[in-house]
Write an enzyme that holds these catalytic residues in place. Structure first.
Site, short mmCIF file in Angstrom:
data_model
loop_
_atom_site.label_atom_id
_atom_site.label_comp_id
_atom_site.label_asym_id
_atom_site.label_seq_id
_atom_site.Cartn_x
_atom_site.Cartn_y
_atom_site.Cartn_z
N HIS A 196 5.49 -0.54 -10.71
CA HIS A 196 5.06 -1.35 -10.79
C HIS A 196 3.27 -1.28 -10.89
O HIS A 196 2.70 -2.33 -10.85
CB HIS A 196 4.77 -1.89 -9.38
CG HIS A 196 4.17 -1.18 -7.58
ND1 HIS A 196 5.15 0.30 -7.41
CD2 HIS A 196 3.01 -0.94 -7.40
CE1 HIS A 196 4.88 0.89 -6.92
NE2 HIS A 196 2.95 0.04 -6.82
N1 UDP Z 1 9.34 -0.19 -1.06
C1 UDP Z 1 10.56 -1.27 0.02
N2 UDP Z 1 11.11 -1.99 -0.75
C2 UDP Z 1 10.69 -2.08 -1.75
C3 UDP Z 1 9.91 -1.17 -2.92
C4 UDP Z 1 9.26 0.02 -1.92
O1 UDP Z 1 10.84 -1.48 1.20
O2 UDP Z 1 11.35 -2.70 -2.77
C5 UDP Z 1 9.16 0.48 0.07
C6 UDP Z 1 8.68 1.92 0.03
O3 UDP Z 1 10.51 2.58 0.06
C7 UDP Z 1 7.87 2.69 0.44
C8 UDP Z 1 6.20 1.29 0.13
O4 UDP Z 1 6.84 0.53 -0.14
O5 UDP Z 1 7.85 3.03 1.62
C9 UDP Z 1 5.79 2.06 -1.29
O6 UDP Z 1 5.26 0.84 -1.60
P1 UDP Z 1 4.46 1.27 -3.53
O7 UDP Z 1 5.69 1.34 -4.13
O8 UDP Z 1 4.88 -0.91 -3.15
O9 UDP Z 1 3.17 1.13 -3.45
P2 UDP Z 1 2.39 2.79 -3.65
O10 UDP Z 1 3.33 2.82 -2.81
O11 UDP Z 1 2.43 3.15 -4.72
O12 UDP Z 1 1.09 2.70 -3.03
#
Ligand code: UDP
Length: 359
Positions: free
Chosen positions: A207
């Site tokens: 994403h």
């Molecule tokens: N996550 C979730 N469902 C999904 C994808 C991610 O619950 O379909 C959770 C993931 O396990 C983690 C968090 O969302 O705890 C991370 O978010 P994301 O990947 O959107 O953001 P980033 O960490 O890259 O900022």
């Protein structure tokens, strides 16, 4: 003591859920009450990107829902700043608590500081050293104006040191990673998501703007996943922004990649527990792969979680198709060591709350 918590995006819900839990546990044990007011900026608003986390993780209902989303960076951050300021004038909290690196983070910190309200930043000190990432700008600026910087790792503390933290009037504390608290608390409630067939699989999430905003990169990533899924099934909960870019670019997805809707946290924990490997560009998911002892291919040129790369469990490939596929082939038969405790003891939420109370 009153805390105003500013959140708006999925990874912030997961982290804030843990501090809310610490507040609840503290209030059950002590007479003195800590009150927490939650402000949801509205950045993520779909039921499966927002509500599901509040429900599954018992996050208190937001007192304020600002409903700001689907705007460019300037308009989004500007509107947040204006609306958060109003909330803070009304609530007069002792602390504003912000998380991570989104527009909600910088808007919350800036609104509070201009009103002379203390700011604490959870997940401080992370750096990708890539100023093209909106997240990097948000983190650097939020750190600089916060009063307490809660750092998840020694690397984060060192990053701040290199920026001259000893000359800045903030307190830097190494706390461990609050996402480990969440993984430990919820792993017993893991739940298999709908739409996932039985059998061995690789978990993938994509994403980051640097990947979705480029047709060439996104095409190369999905082409690599197609090659991999012909050997081992790939399950991919599809982020709404990635979905809209796939449609915009007209990328044909390989039908054997199991594309599902974004899942709730309990379903994600199930996927992480049961997969054989993770392929992601997410910050949080890279660490979760480690918590669940899974090798991780990171579809980025750099990572803020450099200790994972140094530990030999996380492999940076960028969006290079053949590098992604070759790394997968090499990792299939490799045994990796996940035994070092890189992210603390899973009690980070208590450390954070105690620090806010005793500051
Ligand atoms: N996550 C979730 N469902 C999904 C994808 C991610 O619950 O379909 C959770 C993931 O396990 C983690 C968090 O969302 O705890 C991370 O978010 P994301 O990947 O959107 O953001 P980033 O960490 O890259 O900022």
């Amino acid at each position: 003591m009153k805390i105003v918590t500013i959140i708006g995006a999925r990874p912030q819900f997961v982290k804030a859920a843990m501090v809310s839990k610490a507040v609840k546990e503290y209030n059950e044990k002590h007479n003195e009450r800590v009150s927490e007011i939650i402000v949801h900026t509205g950045q993520h608003f779909d039921a499966n990107m927002s509500d599901v986390f509040f429900n599954q993780m018992n996050i208190p209902k937001p007192e304020y829902d600002l409903g700001i989303n689907s705007l460019g960076h300037g308009a989004m951050t500007g509107q947040m700043l204006e609306k958060i300021e109003k909330v803070l004038l009304e609530e007069e909290p002792n602390w504003v608590l912000v998380y991570g690196d989104t527009n909600s983070t910088i808007a919350g910190a800036l609104a509070a500081k201009k009103l002379h309200i203390k700011v604490a930043h959870v997940e401080a000190g992370l750096r990708s050293f890539n100023n093209k990432m909106p997240e990097e700008i948000n983190r650097v600026l939020t750190d600089r104006i916060s009063d307490i910087l809660f750092c998840p790792t020694e690397t984060a503390v060192n990053n701040l040191r290199k920026e001259g933290s000893e000359n800045v009037n903030y307190k830097v504390i190494k706390t461990g990673d609050i996402m480990l608290d969440a993984a430990n608390v919820y792993k017993q409630y893991a739940s298999k998501p709908k739409g996932v067939s039985d059998g061995k699989f690789i978990l993938s999430t994509i994403h980051r703007a640097e990947n979705t905003d480029s047709k060439e990169k996104l095409t190369a990533i999905f082409s690599a996943l197609s090659k991999i899924t012909s050997k081992e099934k790939v399950v991919l909960p599809l982020h709404p922004r990635t979905k809209s870019f796939i449609e915009k670019y007209g990328i044909q997805l390989d039908a054997s990649i199991e594309i599902i809707e974004p899942v709730g946290y309990l379903e994600m924990i199930w996927l992480l527990s049961n997969c054989s490997m993770v392929i992601t560009d997410s910050g949080g998911v890279q660490k979760e792969a480690y918590f669940f002892k899974k090798p991780c291919i990171t579809i980025r040129e750099e990572t803020e979680w450099t200790e994972l790369v140094e530990a030999g469990v996380n492999f940076l490939t960028g969006s290079n198709e053949s590098l992604i596929v070759n790394t997968y082939n090499e990792l299939k038969s490799k045994q990796l060591d996940f035994d070092t405790m890189l992210y603390g003891d899973g009690e980070t939420r208590k450390l954070i709350l105690n620090e806010l109370i005793s500051y």
